[in-house]
Design a protein around this motif. Sequence first.
Motif, PDB file in Angstrom:
ATOM      1  N   LEU A   8       0.214   9.224   4.257  1.00 25.67           N
ATOM      2  CA  LEU A   8       1.331   8.333   3.956  1.00 25.67           C
ATOM      3  C   LEU A   8       1.892   7.701   5.229  1.00 25.67           C
ATOM      4  O   LEU A   8       2.167   6.489   5.265  1.00 25.67           O
ATOM      5  N   ILE A   9       2.057   8.496   6.278  1.00 21.66           N
ATOM      6  CA  ILE A   9       2.622   7.971   7.520  1.00 21.66           C
ATOM      7  C   ILE A   9       1.695   6.934   8.146  1.00 21.66           C
ATOM      8  O   ILE A   9       2.150   5.912   8.679  1.00 21.66           O
ATOM      9  N   ASP A  10       0.382   7.169   8.095  1.00 24.01           N
ATOM     10  CA  ASP A  10      -0.555   6.183   8.639  1.00 24.01           C
ATOM     11  C   ASP A  10      -0.431   4.854   7.904  1.00 24.01           C
ATOM     12  O   ASP A  10      -0.402   3.780   8.514  1.00 24.01           O
ATOM     13  N   VAL A  11      -0.380   4.919   6.577  1.00 29.12           N
ATOM     14  CA  VAL A  11      -0.263   3.705   5.768  1.00 29.12           C
ATOM     15  C   VAL A  11       1.058   3.001   6.059  1.00 29.12           C
ATOM     16  O   VAL A  11       1.108   1.782   6.265  1.00 29.12           O
TER      17      VAL A  11
ATOM     18  N   GLY B  10      10.029   6.900  -7.507  1.00 26.42           N
ATOM     19  CA  GLY B  10      11.385   6.970  -8.041  1.00 26.42           C
ATOM     20  C   GLY B  10      12.330   7.715  -7.111  1.00 26.42           C
ATOM     21  O   GLY B  10      13.490   7.325  -6.939  1.00 26.42           O
ATOM     22  N   LYS B  11      11.826   8.766  -6.495  1.00 30.33           N
ATOM     23  CA  LYS B  11      12.643   9.550  -5.566  1.00 30.33           C
ATOM     24  C   LYS B  11      13.069   8.708  -4.373  1.00 30.33           C
ATOM     25  O   LYS B  11      14.236   8.729  -3.957  1.00 30.33           O
ATOM     26  N   VAL B  12      12.132   7.933  -3.814  1.00 30.80           N
ATOM     27  CA  VAL B  12      12.445   7.091  -2.662  1.00 30.80           C
ATOM     28  C   VAL B  12      13.388   5.963  -3.075  1.00 30.80           C
ATOM     29  O   VAL B  12      14.301   5.594  -2.327  1.00 30.80           O
TER      30      VAL B  12
ATOM     31  N   GLU C 132       9.817   7.730   6.552  1.00 31.39           N
ATOM     32  CA  GLU C 132       9.444   8.545   7.710  1.00 31.39           C
ATOM     33  C   GLU C 132      10.355   9.759   7.839  1.00 31.39           C
ATOM     34  O   GLU C 132       9.904  10.867   8.172  1.00 31.39           O
ATOM     35  N   ARG C 133      11.640   9.565   7.558  1.00 30.50           N
ATOM     36  CA  ARG C 133      12.584  10.686   7.637  1.00 30.50           C
ATOM     37  C   ARG C 133      12.278  11.734   6.570  1.00 30.50           C
ATOM     38  O   ARG C 133      12.332  12.938   6.833  1.00 30.50           O
ATOM     39  N   HIS C 134      11.951  11.283   5.355  1.00 25.74           N
ATOM     40  CA  HIS C 134      11.590  12.220   4.293  1.00 25.74           C
ATOM     41  C   HIS C 134      10.339  13.019   4.667  1.00 25.74           C
ATOM     42  O   HIS C 134      10.244  14.216   4.368  1.00 25.74           O
ATOM     43  N   VAL C 135       9.375  12.358   5.288  1.00 28.45           N
ATOM     44  CA  VAL C 135       8.149  13.050   5.714  1.00 28.45           C
ATOM     45  C   VAL C 135       8.477  14.078   6.800  1.00 28.45           C
ATOM     46  O   VAL C 135       8.017  15.219   6.750  1.00 28.45           O
ATOM     47  N   ASP C 136       9.282  13.683   7.778  1.00 27.78           N
ATOM     48  CA  ASP C 136       9.655  14.594   8.868  1.00 27.78           C
ATOM     49  C   ASP C 136      10.386  15.828   8.347  1.00 27.78           C
ATOM     50  O   ASP C 136      10.244  16.925   8.899  1.00 27.78           O
ATOM     51  N   HIS C 137      11.160  15.657   7.280  1.00 29.37           N
ATOM     52  CA  HIS C 137      11.928  16.771   6.712  1.00 29.37           C
ATOM     53  C   HIS C 137      11.130  17.572   5.679  1.00 29.37           C
ATOM     54  O   HIS C 137      11.663  18.490   5.065  1.00 29.37           O
ATOM     55  N   GLY C 138       9.856  17.221   5.511  1.00 31.72           N
ATOM     56  CA  GLY C 138       9.009  17.946   4.571  1.00 31.72           C
ATOM     57  C   GLY C 138       9.285  17.627   3.116  1.00 31.72           C
ATOM     58  O   GLY C 138       8.890  18.388   2.222  1.00 31.72           O
ATOM     59  N   GLU C 139       9.929  16.492   2.853  1.00 33.13           N
ATOM     60  CA  GLU C 139      10.303  16.135   1.477  1.00 33.13           C
ATOM     61  C   GLU C 139       9.269  15.228   0.805  1.00 33.13           C
ATOM     62  O   GLU C 139       9.363  14.973  -0.395  1.00 33.13           O
ATOM     63  N   LEU C 140       8.315  14.737   1.581  1.00 29.14           N
ATOM     64  CA  LEU C 140       7.219  13.925   1.043  1.00 29.14           C
ATOM     65  C   LEU C 140       5.923  14.407   1.688  1.00 29.14           C
ATOM     66  O   LEU C 140       5.627  14.061   2.827  1.00 29.14           O
TER      67      LEU C 140
ATOM     68  N   ALA D 235       0.827  -1.209   0.000  1.00 23.35           N
ATOM     69  CA  ALA D 235       0.000   0.000   0.000  1.00 23.35           C
ATOM     70  C   ALA D 235       0.863   1.260   0.000  1.00 23.35           C
ATOM     71  O   ALA D 235       0.527   2.255  -0.655  1.00 23.35           O
ATOM     72  N   THR D 236       1.965   1.238   0.736  1.00 23.25           N
ATOM     73  CA  THR D 236       2.878   2.392   0.753  1.00 23.25           C
ATOM     74  C   THR D 236       3.453   2.626  -0.635  1.00 23.25           C
ATOM     75  O   THR D 236       3.514   3.767  -1.115  1.00 23.25           O
ATOM     76  N   PHE D 237       3.863   1.552  -1.309  1.00 26.39           N
ATOM     77  CA  PHE D 237       4.373   1.675  -2.677  1.00 26.39           C
ATOM     78  C   PHE D 237       3.293   2.236  -3.595  1.00 26.39           C
ATOM     79  O   PHE D 237       3.561   3.102  -4.440  1.00 26.39           O
ATOM     80  N   ALA D 238       2.056   1.724  -3.449  1.00 27.79           N
ATOM     81  CA  ALA D 238       0.957   2.186  -4.307  1.00 27.79           C
ATOM     82  C   ALA D 238       0.682   3.670  -4.101  1.00 27.79           C
ATOM     83  O   ALA D 238       0.448   4.411  -5.066  1.00 27.79           O
ATOM     84  N   LEU D 239       0.736   4.119  -2.844  1.00 26.06           N
ATOM     85  CA  LEU D 239       0.477   5.526  -2.555  1.00 26.06           C
ATOM     86  C   LEU D 239       1.596   6.409  -3.095  1.00 26.06           C
ATOM     87  O   LEU D 239       1.343   7.478  -3.675  1.00 26.06           O
ATOM     88  N   LEU D 240       2.844   5.990  -2.921  1.00 29.06           N
ATOM     89  CA  LEU D 240       3.979   6.738  -3.473  1.00 29.06           C
ATOM     90  C   LEU D 240       3.907   6.785  -4.999  1.00 29.06           C
ATOM     91  O   LEU D 240       4.182   7.810  -5.621  1.00 29.06           O
ATOM     92  N   ARG D 241       3.499   5.669  -5.593  1.00 28.75           N
ATOM     93  CA  ARG D 241       3.397   5.605  -7.049  1.00 28.75           C
ATOM     94  C   ARG D 241       2.320   6.556  -7.563  1.00 28.75           C
ATOM     95  O   ARG D 241       2.501   7.234  -8.580  1.00 28.75           O
ATOM     96  N   ARG D 242       1.192   6.628  -6.859  1.00 26.15           N
ATOM     97  CA  ARG D 242       0.099   7.521  -7.270  1.00 26.15           C
ATOM     98  C   ARG D 242       0.513   8.983  -7.212  1.00 26.15           C
ATOM     99  O   ARG D 242       0.011   9.814  -7.969  1.00 26.15           O
ATOM    100  N   HIS D 243       1.422   9.306  -6.313  1.00 29.37           N
ATOM    101  CA  HIS D 243       1.882  10.691  -6.170  1.00 29.37           C
ATOM    102  C   HIS D 243       3.228  10.915  -6.873  1.00 29.37           C
ATOM    103  O   HIS D 243       3.895  11.917  -6.612  1.00 29.37           O
ATOM    104  N   ARG D 244       3.615   9.967  -7.712  1.00 25.87           N
ATOM    105  CA  ARG D 244       4.842  10.071  -8.512  1.00 25.87           C
ATOM    106  C   ARG D 244       6.076  10.342  -7.649  1.00 25.87           C
ATOM    107  O   ARG D 244       6.953  11.142  -8.008  1.00 25.87           O
TER     108      ARG D 244
END
Length: 317
Positions: free
Chosen positions: A160-163, A114-116, A147-155, A102-111
């Motif tokens: 996303l964090i809940d998933v 590749g960054k991760v 989680e680190r990318h989210v904390d740093h405002g990069e995602l 599900a995390t991969f699917a959510l990242l994929r939907r938001h393009r």
Amino acid sequence: MNRTAEGRTMDHAAEGRTMDHAAEGRTMDTDTSAFQTAFARLITDPLAFERFYDNPACFAEESALSAGQMSALQSLDRNRLRWISTSLGVKRFFLVETYFPATFALLRRHRALGKVERSLIATYRPIKSERLIRAFRDAVWFAELVERHVDHGELDIPYLIDVLRCERAEFMLWSDAACVESANDFKSRNASRPSVTEEQLLDGAVRAGRHVVLHEFSCDVLPFIQTLVDGEAPLEPKPAPTLILFGRIAVTDRVQKARVGRMMKSFLMHAGGGKPTREILAEILEPQIDRAARDAIEHDCCRVLQKLYALSFVTIE
């Protein structure tokens, strides 16, 4: 028949060339552990790849390679090596999708996938782990990285964090040998008493195992995850604090998930110290609650505990 001096000279020259080739082979020693380790780093570690070409002397020194071994590596085609390195990195990254679909699917939907992917390959070298196999260890690193990318405002991706945390909780219970042992132990303990009455629960000391964890989420994340895994566009869940209990099921590869209330969270936090259920409830309930309300709460608590007991999430001491 006597051989000429010229013929003898040619024989000596041929023998010398043979000895030179043998010595060169010994110098290169491409079958040694040092050479194989250096080659593995070259195709799996992007930083080592760049250092090999930018500063070969440094790479040779830190890898304990001889001049012949370095020459053998340098004879390899750079573009071919880069292609192999990229292919291995991509393969390594997508093995993690098995544990975080599900995390991969959510990242994929938001393009953002590749960054991760690039970040994981560049940040974490595929080294051996004392505790986890490589794919499991990469899954742990993947969760930490997101989680680190989210904390740093990069995602900046809603929920996303809940998933991620939901899938990580399930993965940790599924992959940890101690959780498997705990689940099997509780199943064995409860086998002699397939069901328990309300009175037995109230009078007994309920204990949860290591194979059970409780997490709080900002929304009801379970249907959101299921929609993502099914490949559908998920409807945004309504923000509402949700408690989910995760438990490893004995003798299977499954992790059961169930929503619970605040009372059960409070009870489980106090359980395990040997106190009877009735005593724990008396401590966590407000003293001004009347008898009828107290009985209703005890009844509701026991109904939930009966379900958890049937799943071998808890046992009675």
